[in-house]
Write a protein that holds these residues in place. Structure first.
Motif, PDB file in Angstrom:
ATOM      1  N   TYR A 154       0.927  -1.236  -0.234  1.00 36.70           N
ATOM      2  CA  TYR A 154       0.193  -0.148   0.109  1.00 36.70           C
ATOM      3  C   TYR A 154       1.078   1.129   0.139  1.00 36.70           C
ATOM      4  CZ  TYR A 154      -3.628  -3.206   0.521  1.00 36.70           C
ATOM      5  OH  TYR A 154      -4.058  -4.456   1.415  1.00 36.70           O
ATOM      6  N   PRO A 155       1.440   1.370  -0.924  1.00 39.03           N
ATOM      7  CA  PRO A 155       2.001   2.607  -1.548  1.00 39.03           C
ATOM      8  C   PRO A 155       1.817   3.895  -1.425  1.00 39.03           C
ATOM      9  CG  PRO A 155       1.904   1.352  -3.657  1.00 39.03           C
ATOM     10  CD  PRO A 155       1.268   0.420  -2.218  1.00 39.03           C
ATOM     11  N   GLN A 156       2.417   4.847  -0.779  1.00 36.43           N
ATOM     12  CA  GLN A 156       1.849   5.981  -1.237  1.00 36.43           C
ATOM     13  C   GLN A 156       2.173   6.462  -2.351  1.00 36.43           C
ATOM     14  OE1 GLN A 156       4.372   8.347   1.709  1.00 36.43           O
ATOM     15  NE2 GLN A 156       2.082   9.351   2.356  1.00 36.43           N
ATOM     16  N   ILE A 157       2.877   6.238  -3.505  1.00 33.07           N
ATOM     17  CA  ILE A 157       3.379   6.618  -4.807  1.00 33.07           C
ATOM     18  C   ILE A 157       3.565   5.327  -5.597  1.00 33.07           C
ATOM     19  CG2 ILE A 157       4.719   7.884  -6.962  1.00 33.07           C
ATOM     20  CD1 ILE A 157       4.969   9.901  -4.344  1.00 33.07           C
ATOM     21  N   VAL A 158       2.502   4.872  -6.537  1.00 30.53           N
ATOM     22  CA  VAL A 158       3.553   4.188  -7.387  1.00 30.53           C
ATOM     23  C   VAL A 158       4.161   4.076  -8.157  1.00 30.53           C
ATOM     24  CG1 VAL A 158       2.660   2.344  -9.066  1.00 30.53           C
ATOM     25  CG2 VAL A 158       1.778   2.344  -7.016  1.00 30.53           C
ATOM     26  N   LEU A 159       5.620   4.446  -8.807  1.00 32.39           N
ATOM     27  CA  LEU A 159       6.384   4.532  -9.773  1.00 32.39           C
ATOM     28  C   LEU A 159       6.818   3.665 -10.714  1.00 32.39           C
ATOM     29  CD1 LEU A 159       7.754   6.997 -10.678  1.00 32.39           C
ATOM     30  CD2 LEU A 159       9.656   6.250  -9.114  1.00 32.39           C
ATOM     31  N   ALA A 160       6.413   3.898 -11.543  1.00 32.02           N
ATOM     32  CA  ALA A 160       6.633   2.852 -12.989  1.00 32.02           C
ATOM     33  C   ALA A 160       7.289   3.136 -13.541  1.00 32.02           C
ATOM     34  CB  ALA A 160       5.031   2.737 -13.228  1.00 32.02           C
ATOM     35  N   ASP A 161       8.619   2.751 -14.183  1.00 31.75           N
ATOM     36  CA  ASP A 161       8.950   2.529 -15.469  1.00 31.75           C
ATOM     37  C   ASP A 161       9.095   2.067 -17.197  1.00 31.75           C
ATOM     38  OD1 ASP A 161      11.439   3.734 -17.074  1.00 31.75           O
ATOM     39  OD2 ASP A 161      12.900   2.363 -16.133  1.00 31.75           O
ATOM     40  N   GLU A 162       8.816   2.887 -17.816  1.00 29.17           N
ATOM     41  CA  GLU A 162       8.366   2.239 -18.825  1.00 29.17           C
ATOM     42  C   GLU A 162       7.413   0.677 -18.918  1.00 29.17           C
ATOM     43  OE1 GLU A 162       9.162   3.735 -22.261  1.00 29.17           O
ATOM     44  OE2 GLU A 162      10.047   4.987 -22.201  1.00 29.17           O
ATOM     45  N   PRO A 163       6.464   1.233 -18.560  1.00 34.50           N
ATOM     46  CA  PRO A 163       5.719  -0.403 -17.718  1.00 34.50           C
ATOM     47  C   PRO A 163       5.161  -1.273 -18.758  1.00 34.50           C
ATOM     48  CG  PRO A 163       4.502   1.725 -17.276  1.00 34.50           C
ATOM     49  CD  PRO A 163       5.567   2.163 -17.814  1.00 34.50           C
ATOM     50  N   LEU A 182      -6.435   2.186 -10.814  1.00 36.46           N
ATOM     51  CA  LEU A 182      -5.612   2.650  -9.306  1.00 36.46           C
ATOM     52  C   LEU A 182      -5.781   4.396  -8.927  1.00 36.46           C
ATOM     53  CD1 LEU A 182      -1.984   0.305  -9.844  1.00 36.46           C
ATOM     54  CD2 LEU A 182      -4.204   0.162  -8.158  1.00 36.46           C
ATOM     55  N   HIS A 183      -5.511   5.098 -10.236  1.00 35.88           N
ATOM     56  CA  HIS A 183      -5.995   5.713  -9.789  1.00 35.88           C
ATOM     57  C   HIS A 183      -7.218   6.587  -9.482  1.00 35.88           C
ATOM     58  CE1 HIS A 183      -6.480  10.139 -11.110  1.00 35.88           C
ATOM     59  NE2 HIS A 183      -8.057  10.405 -11.481  1.00 35.88           N
ATOM     60  N   LYS A 184      -8.525   5.386 -10.107  1.00 38.77           N
ATOM     61  CA  LYS A 184     -10.293   6.094  -9.762  1.00 38.77           C
ATOM     62  C   LYS A 184      -9.639   5.502  -7.892  1.00 38.77           C
ATOM     63  CE  LYS A 184     -14.723   4.012 -10.103  1.00 38.77           C
ATOM     64  NZ  LYS A 184     -15.630   2.569 -10.637  1.00 38.77           N
ATOM     65  N   GLU A 185      -9.226   4.708  -7.729  1.00 40.76           N
ATOM     66  CA  GLU A 185      -8.636   4.101  -6.069  1.00 40.76           C
ATOM     67  C   GLU A 185      -8.095   5.621  -4.980  1.00 40.76           C
ATOM     68  OE1 GLU A 185      -7.602   0.279  -6.032  1.00 40.76           O
ATOM     69  OE2 GLU A 185      -8.951  -0.207  -7.213  1.00 40.76           O
ATOM     70  N   GLY A 186      -7.694   6.065  -6.325  1.00 39.69           N
ATOM     71  CA  GLY A 186      -7.125   7.454  -5.456  1.00 39.69           C
ATOM     72  C   GLY A 186      -5.751   7.010  -5.161  1.00 39.69           C
ATOM     73  N   THR A 187      -5.069   6.267  -6.218  1.00 38.10           N
ATOM     74  CA  THR A 187      -2.972   5.639  -5.999  1.00 38.10           C
ATOM     75  C   THR A 187      -2.997   7.409  -6.746  1.00 38.10           C
ATOM     76  OG1 THR A 187      -4.178   3.834  -5.956  1.00 38.10           O
ATOM     77  CG2 THR A 187      -1.516   4.094  -6.459  1.00 38.10           C
ATOM     78  N   THR A 188      -1.645   7.245  -6.233  1.00 35.09           N
ATOM     79  CA  THR A 188      -0.808   8.500  -6.690  1.00 35.09           C
ATOM     80  C   THR A 188       0.670   8.190  -8.094  1.00 35.09           C
ATOM     81  OG1 THR A 188      -1.289  10.094  -4.865  1.00 35.09           O
ATOM     82  CG2 THR A 188       1.051  10.415  -6.514  1.00 35.09           C
ATOM     83  N   LEU A 189      -0.061   8.406  -9.676  1.00 36.99           N
ATOM     84  CA  LEU A 189       0.791   7.043 -10.622  1.00 36.99           C
ATOM     85  C   LEU A 189       2.014   8.198 -10.599  1.00 36.99           C
ATOM     86  CD1 LEU A 189      -2.374   5.952 -11.566  1.00 36.99           C
ATOM     87  CD2 LEU A 189      -0.695   4.614 -10.695  1.00 36.99           C
ATOM     88  N   ILE A 190       3.215   7.888 -10.746  1.00 39.05           N
ATOM     89  CA  ILE A 190       4.086   8.453 -11.941  1.00 39.05           C
ATOM     90  C   ILE A 190       4.619   7.398 -13.075  1.00 39.05           C
ATOM     91  CG2 ILE A 190       5.949  10.154 -11.692  1.00 39.05           C
ATOM     92  CD1 ILE A 190       5.337  10.674  -8.554  1.00 39.05           C
ATOM     93  N   VAL A 191       3.899   7.842 -13.996  1.00 35.89           N
ATOM     94  CA  VAL A 191       4.369   6.686 -15.357  1.00 35.89           C
ATOM     95  C   VAL A 191       5.165   7.468 -15.830  1.00 35.89           C
ATOM     96  CG1 VAL A 191       3.884   5.233 -16.922  1.00 35.89           C
ATOM     97  CG2 VAL A 191       2.449   5.824 -15.080  1.00 35.89           C
ATOM     98  N   VAL A 192       6.877   6.367 -15.769  1.00 36.27           N
ATOM     99  CA  VAL A 192       8.009   7.614 -16.889  1.00 36.27           C
ATOM    100  C   VAL A 192       7.718   6.743 -18.019  1.00 36.27           C
ATOM    101  CG1 VAL A 192      10.430   7.680 -17.546  1.00 36.27           C
ATOM    102  CG2 VAL A 192       9.545   7.501 -15.187  1.00 36.27           C
ATOM    103  N   THR A 193       7.447   7.162 -19.328  1.00 34.46           N
ATOM    104  CA  THR A 193       7.371   6.586 -20.984  1.00 34.46           C
ATOM    105  C   THR A 193       7.811   8.068 -21.814  1.00 34.46           C
ATOM    106  OG1 THR A 193       6.000   5.272 -22.489  1.00 34.46           O
ATOM    107  CG2 THR A 193       4.925   7.641 -21.058  1.00 34.46           C
ATOM    108  N   HIS A 194       8.108   6.664 -22.717  1.00 33.84           N
ATOM    109  CA  HIS A 194       8.468   6.997 -23.832  1.00 33.84           C
ATOM    110  C   HIS A 194       7.230   7.483 -24.804  1.00 33.84           C
ATOM    111  CE1 HIS A 194       9.108   3.549 -25.222  1.00 33.84           C
ATOM    112  NE2 HIS A 194       9.188   3.779 -26.782  1.00 33.84           N
TER     113      HIS A 194
END
Length: 225
Positions: A154-163, A182-194
């Motif tokens: 149950y992290p505060q931030i989910v950080l995804a690298d080119e998922p 996850l966004h609907k559930e209130g999760t903070t998402l940071i997604v690194v992508t090209h």
């Protein structure tokens, strides 16, 4: 409320400014895509947010705490307790089943609990594959195991690298649907992508070039689910 604030952060390697006086904030429950070409500073920024590297200068305030000057030991603890990491290359242990790979994350955080790990796999639609080895799973299924592993504590931030970098279109859509939930559930998402398509489904897109933020916009096409 900001869960993350980056203030005037630079990362310098010799003469190279991988990040050059970058400032941004991320609100609790926000879904942010960080984009840019190779060498733009995306991975460097991810590593600093994910407590895997330290800024040369500036402040990194996570949940009200400036982590920029913390020791590597403390950064490891912060990463364990507050951040869920999703990697492009999966990083699953090949001799452990899906549920055991999820439980590894629990082991470093608290106490392994198979019931909780099975529930995490159920969230990503993989409960019936819980006792399969990575070699018995498709690339998309392995990425979903990684997502379950990232969520288990149950992290505060989910950080995804080119998922979605190693996935076909069908599995990319499955992963993006999970992110939407996850966004609907209130999760903070940071997604690194090209990938522009991955960036466009996020609530907000930040674009880096040569270590600087050149664009920071709310996506007009974003729809709350």
């Amino acid at each position: 409320m900001s869960v993350l604030e980056i203030k005037n952060v630079s990362k310098i390697y010799g003469d190279l400014h991988a990040l050059d006086n970058v400032s941004l904030s991320v609100e609790e429950g926000e879904w942010v895509a960080i984009m840019g070409p190779s060498g733009s500073g995306k991975s460097t920024l991810m590593n600093i947010i994910g407590c895997m590297d330290k800024a040369t200068s500036g402040q990194v305030i996570l949940d009200g705490r400036d982590i920029a000057k913390e020791s590597q030991k403390k950064l490891t603890a912060i990463r364990r307790d507050k951040i869920g990491l999703i990697f492009q290359q999966f990083h699953l242990v090949n001799y452990l089943t899906a549920v055991e790979n999820v439980m590894v994350s629990q082991y470093y955080h608290s106490i392994p609990d198979e019931k909780e790990a099975l529930e995490a796999l159920d969230r990503v639609g993989l409960r019936e594959r819980a006792h399969h080895l990575p070699s018995q799973l498709s690339g998309g299924e392995q990425q979903r195991v990684c997502i379950a592993r990232a969520l288990i504590n149950y992290p505060q931030i989910v950080l995804a690298d080119e998922p979605t970098g190693n996935l076909d279109e069908a599995n990319e859509n499955i992963v993006l649907d999970i992110f939407k939930q996850l966004h609907k559930e209130g999760t903070t998402l940071i997604v690194v992508t090209h990938d522009p398509e991955v960036g466009e489904v996020a609530q907000r897109t930040i674009t880096l070039e040569y270590g600087k933020i050149v664009r920071d916009v709310k996506n007009a096409t974003f729809q709350e689910t």
